[in-house]
Design a protein around this motif. Structure first.
Motif, PDB file in Angstrom:
ATOM      1  N   TYR A 185     -13.296  51.479  14.504  1.00 33.36           N
ATOM      2  CA  TYR A 185     -12.636  50.433  13.721  1.00 33.36           C
ATOM      3  C   TYR A 185     -13.299  50.340  12.358  1.00 33.36           C
ATOM      4  O   TYR A 185     -14.518  50.258  12.295  1.00 33.36           O
ATOM      5  CB  TYR A 185     -12.721  49.089  14.430  1.00 33.36           C
ATOM      6  N   PRO A 186     -12.512  50.356  11.273  1.00 29.21           N
ATOM      7  CA  PRO A 186     -11.063  50.604  11.227  1.00 29.21           C
ATOM      8  C   PRO A 186     -10.767  52.101  11.323  1.00 29.21           C
ATOM      9  O   PRO A 186     -11.662  52.925  11.109  1.00 29.21           O
ATOM     10  CB  PRO A 186     -10.669  50.049   9.858  1.00 29.21           C
ATOM     11  N   THR A 187      -9.523  52.439  11.629  1.00 37.90           N
ATOM     12  CA  THR A 187      -9.148  53.836  11.805  1.00 37.90           C
ATOM     13  C   THR A 187      -7.944  54.188  10.947  1.00 37.90           C
ATOM     14  O   THR A 187      -7.278  53.314  10.383  1.00 37.90           O
ATOM     15  CB  THR A 187      -8.786  54.129  13.276  1.00 37.90           C
ATOM     16  N   LYS A 188      -7.668  55.483  10.900  1.00 37.69           N
ATOM     17  CA  LYS A 188      -6.470  55.970  10.220  1.00 37.69           C
ATOM     18  C   LYS A 188      -5.271  55.862  11.161  1.00 37.69           C
ATOM     19  O   LYS A 188      -5.414  55.684  12.371  1.00 37.69           O
ATOM     20  CB  LYS A 188      -6.691  57.408   9.764  1.00 37.69           C
ATOM     21  N   THR A 189      -4.096  56.015  10.603  1.00 34.89           N
ATOM     22  CA  THR A 189      -2.866  55.821  11.368  1.00 34.89           C
ATOM     23  C   THR A 189      -2.609  56.948  12.359  1.00 34.89           C
ATOM     24  O   THR A 189      -2.111  56.720  13.459  1.00 34.89           O
ATOM     25  CB  THR A 189      -1.666  55.704  10.409  1.00 34.89           C
ATOM     26  N   VAL A 190      -2.981  58.192  11.986  1.00 29.50           N
ATOM     27  CA  VAL A 190      -2.631  59.367  12.793  1.00 29.50           C
ATOM     28  C   VAL A 190      -3.897  60.017  13.346  1.00 29.50           C
ATOM     29  O   VAL A 190      -4.880  60.228  12.610  1.00 29.50           O
ATOM     30  CB  VAL A 190      -1.836  60.394  11.962  1.00 29.50           C
ATOM     31  N   VAL A 191      -3.866  60.333  14.640  1.00 25.13           N
ATOM     32  CA  VAL A 191      -4.965  61.025  15.322  1.00 25.13           C
ATOM     33  C   VAL A 191      -4.352  62.147  16.150  1.00 25.13           C
ATOM     34  O   VAL A 191      -3.255  61.986  16.711  1.00 25.13           O
ATOM     35  CB  VAL A 191      -5.761  60.057  16.224  1.00 25.13           C
ATOM     36  N   HIS A 192      -5.048  63.278  16.233  1.00 24.14           N
ATOM     37  CA  HIS A 192      -4.576  64.412  17.021  1.00 24.14           C
ATOM     38  C   HIS A 192      -5.548  64.706  18.158  1.00 24.14           C
ATOM     39  O   HIS A 192      -6.775  64.664  17.965  1.00 24.14           O
ATOM     40  CB  HIS A 192      -4.424  65.662  16.154  1.00 24.14           C
ATOM     41  N   VAL A 193      -4.988  65.014  19.326  1.00 22.47           N
ATOM     42  CA  VAL A 193      -5.771  65.444  20.486  1.00 22.47           C
ATOM     43  C   VAL A 193      -5.373  66.889  20.774  1.00 22.47           C
ATOM     44  O   VAL A 193      -4.237  67.154  21.181  1.00 22.47           O
ATOM     45  CB  VAL A 193      -5.508  64.554  21.711  1.00 22.47           C
ATOM     46  N   ALA A 194      -6.302  67.814  20.549  1.00 21.30           N
ATOM     47  CA  ALA A 194      -6.014  69.245  20.702  1.00 21.30           C
ATOM     48  C   ALA A 194      -6.614  69.756  21.999  1.00 21.30           C
ATOM     49  O   ALA A 194      -7.803  69.550  22.273  1.00 21.30           O
ATOM     50  CB  ALA A 194      -6.574  70.033  19.520  1.00 21.30           C
ATOM     51  N   ASP A 195      -5.780  70.414  22.800  1.00 21.75           N
ATOM     52  CA  ASP A 195      -6.196  71.026  24.064  1.00 21.75           C
ATOM     53  C   ASP A 195      -6.278  72.529  23.826  1.00 21.75           C
ATOM     54  O   ASP A 195      -5.255  73.206  23.687  1.00 21.75           O
ATOM     55  CB  ASP A 195      -5.176  70.687  25.150  1.00 21.75           C
ATOM     56  N   LEU A 196      -7.501  73.051  23.790  1.00 15.51           N
ATOM     57  CA  LEU A 196      -7.692  74.441  23.373  1.00 15.51           C
ATOM     58  C   LEU A 196      -7.221  75.432  24.422  1.00 15.51           C
ATOM     59  O   LEU A 196      -6.809  76.548  24.076  1.00 15.51           O
ATOM     60  CB  LEU A 196      -9.159  74.668  23.028  1.00 15.51           C
ATOM     61  N   GLU A 197      -7.263  75.080  25.705  1.00 16.86           N
ATOM     62  CA  GLU A 197      -6.828  76.003  26.749  1.00 16.86           C
ATOM     63  C   GLU A 197      -5.311  75.987  26.918  1.00 16.86           C
ATOM     64  O   GLU A 197      -4.691  77.032  27.107  1.00 16.86           O
ATOM     65  CB  GLU A 197      -7.531  75.682  28.066  1.00 16.86           C
ATOM     66  N   TRP A 198      -4.710  74.813  26.851  1.00 18.09           N
ATOM     67  CA  TRP A 198      -3.252  74.727  26.949  1.00 18.09           C
ATOM     68  C   TRP A 198      -2.579  75.014  25.613  1.00 18.09           C
ATOM     69  O   TRP A 198      -1.341  75.039  25.552  1.00 18.09           O
ATOM     70  CB  TRP A 198      -2.844  73.347  27.451  1.00 18.09           C
ATOM     71  N   SER A 218      -2.059  48.435  15.006  1.00 16.18           N
ATOM     72  CA  SER A 218      -3.324  48.740  15.671  1.00 16.18           C
ATOM     73  C   SER A 218      -4.285  49.305  14.633  1.00 16.18           C
ATOM     74  O   SER A 218      -3.992  50.319  14.010  1.00 16.18           O
ATOM     75  CB  SER A 218      -3.102  49.772  16.787  1.00 16.18           C
ATOM     76  N   ASN A 219      -5.413  48.647  14.463  1.00 14.96           N
ATOM     77  CA  ASN A 219      -6.420  49.135  13.520  1.00 14.96           C
ATOM     78  C   ASN A 219      -7.647  49.715  14.216  1.00 14.96           C
ATOM     79  O   ASN A 219      -8.619  50.079  13.558  1.00 14.96           O
ATOM     80  CB  ASN A 219      -6.857  48.006  12.580  1.00 14.96           C
ATOM     81  N   SER A 220      -7.595  49.801  15.544  1.00 16.37           N
ATOM     82  CA  SER A 220      -8.719  50.317  16.321  1.00 16.37           C
ATOM     83  C   SER A 220      -8.246  51.420  17.252  1.00 16.37           C
ATOM     84  O   SER A 220      -7.056  51.531  17.559  1.00 16.37           O
ATOM     85  CB  SER A 220      -9.368  49.200  17.148  1.00 16.37           C
ATOM     86  N   GLN A 240     -12.747  43.043  17.797  1.00 14.60           N
ATOM     87  CA  GLN A 240     -13.458  43.100  16.520  1.00 14.60           C
ATOM     88  C   GLN A 240     -12.549  42.787  15.335  1.00 14.60           C
ATOM     89  O   GLN A 240     -13.017  42.399  14.258  1.00 14.60           O
ATOM     90  CB  GLN A 240     -14.077  44.490  16.314  1.00 14.60           C
ATOM     91  N   GLU A 241     -11.244  42.968  15.508  1.00 20.21           N
ATOM     92  CA  GLU A 241     -10.307  42.699  14.422  1.00 20.21           C
ATOM     93  C   GLU A 241     -10.072  41.208  14.204  1.00 20.21           C
ATOM     94  O   GLU A 241      -9.511  40.809  13.175  1.00 20.21           O
ATOM     95  CB  GLU A 241      -8.977  43.407  14.689  1.00 20.21           C
ATOM     96  N   GLU A 242     -10.480  40.398  15.183  1.00 22.96           N
ATOM     97  CA  GLU A 242     -10.413  38.941  15.090  1.00 22.96           C
ATOM     98  C   GLU A 242      -8.996  38.464  14.748  1.00 22.96           C
ATOM     99  O   GLU A 242      -8.781  37.641  13.853  1.00 22.96           O
ATOM    100  CB  GLU A 242     -11.430  38.406  14.079  1.00 22.96           C
ATOM    101  N   VAL A 243      -8.025  39.014  15.477  1.00 23.84           N
ATOM    102  CA  VAL A 243      -6.631  38.610  15.285  1.00 23.84           C
ATOM    103  C   VAL A 243      -6.387  37.297  16.034  1.00 23.84           C
ATOM    104  O   VAL A 243      -6.685  37.184  17.225  1.00 23.84           O
ATOM    105  CB  VAL A 243      -5.667  39.694  15.801  1.00 23.84           C
ATOM    106  N   VAL A 244      -5.863  36.324  15.338  1.00 26.68           N
ATOM    107  CA  VAL A 244      -5.451  35.054  15.949  1.00 26.68           C
ATOM    108  C   VAL A 244      -3.986  34.842  15.607  1.00 26.68           C
ATOM    109  O   VAL A 244      -3.615  34.755  14.431  1.00 26.68           O
ATOM    110  CB  VAL A 244      -6.296  33.869  15.448  1.00 26.68           C
ATOM    111  N   LEU A 245      -3.142  34.793  16.639  1.00 29.78           N
ATOM    112  CA  LEU A 245      -1.713  34.589  16.426  1.00 29.78           C
ATOM    113  C   LEU A 245      -1.426  33.092  16.305  1.00 29.78           C
ATOM    114  O   LEU A 245      -1.818  32.295  17.159  1.00 29.78           O
ATOM    115  CB  LEU A 245      -0.908  35.173  17.580  1.00 29.78           C
ATOM    116  N   ALA A 246      -0.719  32.714  15.241  1.00 34.76           N
ATOM    117  CA  ALA A 246      -0.303  31.329  15.054  1.00 34.76           C
ATOM    118  C   ALA A 246       0.780  30.983  16.070  1.00 34.76           C
ATOM    119  O   ALA A 246       1.431  31.868  16.648  1.00 34.76           O
ATOM    120  CB  ALA A 246       0.214  31.138  13.629  1.00 34.76           C
ATOM    121  N   PRO A 247       1.021  29.705  16.335  1.00 36.61           N
ATOM    122  CA  PRO A 247       2.118  29.330  17.235  1.00 36.61           C
ATOM    123  C   PRO A 247       3.444  29.946  16.785  1.00 36.61           C
ATOM    124  O   PRO A 247       3.818  29.889  15.619  1.00 36.61           O
ATOM    125  CB  PRO A 247       2.156  27.801  17.110  1.00 36.61           C
ATOM    126  N   GLY A 248       4.125  30.612  17.719  1.00 37.05           N
ATOM    127  CA  GLY A 248       5.403  31.241  17.430  1.00 37.05           C
ATOM    128  C   GLY A 248       5.317  32.581  16.724  1.00 37.05           C
ATOM    129  O   GLY A 248       6.356  33.212  16.483  1.00 37.05           O
TER     130      GLY A 248
END
Length: 281
Positions: A196-209, A220-222, A257-265
């Motif tokens: 945190y914080p992170t970038k929008t795009v992440v890649h998971v590479a499977d070297l055998e497959w 989502s920032n984490s 860690q982002e400390e998000v608090v949603l207001a009513p509604g």
């Protein structure tokens, strides 16, 4: 095509999905996507062969939903870890197969009291996957966190690489973590990181497959990267010795860690899109 099944009894209704684009299984208990396999591909999600289907207990594998808190409840430490969503029975609101073979399902978890939040989950399943979790808060301010706790199936955990995390700060929670090769990340042994914080795009590479999973996230920032490692997995009844080599959790998270608090509604939307391609594409 959609078909209901009850392989573990009436408390665990499954929706089995088969289209021209993919096959999948969804548990209405937890609104948990258990399997998703695009046509011509290896399975993308990992399910533990030792998963336990017991009311009040989370199912090990697929994509458990952590909601409306991730980790401990910030207001009451005696309530379930990672929230109530993954141990609740959701309603299937609608399901359809589009002309291109994409299956679209919408599920709901209503609020039990006016002050509580409600949740809706929309899944689009085809050659790619989109998960959209919409939270509508109730009448009180809500300290909020959530996650798609995705267990991605891999040929060999030791031959898996995660890119897109370079220069992203992280906290390591594994007390016995071994050194990992970084930039790109080559996880090994027990790893339990919140980036945190992170970038929008992440890649998971499977070297055998020779496969790459491209994760594109919003609301989502984490991001969590987790595997229990051999020693911890051997002591987990719903994982078991050796099975940790078949998965890597890369989780779309709105972390405390982002400390998000949603207001009513207030409304919060978290999205993860998963696209599958070959290495070098």
């Amino acid at each position: 095509m959609f078909k209901y099944s009850y392989p573990y009894g009436q408390d665990f209704p499954f929706v089995e999905i088969e289209t021209s684009q993919c096959s999948a299984r969804l548990s209405l208990y937890g609104a948990q996507l258990l399997d998703w396999t695009p046509k011509g591909q290896f399975p993308v999600l990992w399910m533990s062969p030792n998963a336990e289907f017991v009311a009040g207990k989370a199912i090990r594998g697929g994509v458990p939903l952590c909601w409306p808190w991730f980790g401990k409840d910030p207001t009451d430490g005696d309530r379930p870890s990672h929230g109530v969503a993954r141990v609740s029975l959701w309603s299937l609101v609608s399901s359809e197969v589009l002309a291109d073979g994409t299956a679209v399902l919408e599920l709901a978890l209503p609020a039990s009291r006016p002050e509580d939040p409600s949740a809706r989950l929309r899944l689009e399943l085809g050659q790619s996957l989109e998960m959209r979790l919409v939270t509508e808060n109730g009448t009180m301010p809500l300290p909020f966190s959530a996650a798609f706790h995705s267990y991605f199936s891999v040929s060999n955990y030791a031959r898996t690489v995660v890119t897109g995390l370079k220069d992203c700060p992280f906290t390591e929670f594994a007390a016995d973590a071994v050194p990992h090769r970084e930039s790109p990340l080559h996880p090994a042994g027990h790893i339990d990181r919140i980036y945190y914080p992170t970038k929008t795009v992440v890649h998971v590479a499977d070297l055998e497959w020779q496969r790459v999973l491209c994760l594109t996230r919003s609301g989502s920032n984490s991001l969590v990267v987790w595997n229990p490692g051999a020693e911890l997995a051997a002591g987990m009844a719903d994982v078991g010795a050796g099975f940790e080599s078949g998965f890597l959790c890369v989780e779309t998270v709105t972390a405390p860690q982002e400390e998000v608090v949603l207001a009513p509604g207030a409304v919060h939307t978290m999205i993860c899109r998963v696209a599958v391609s070959g290495i070098g594409c």
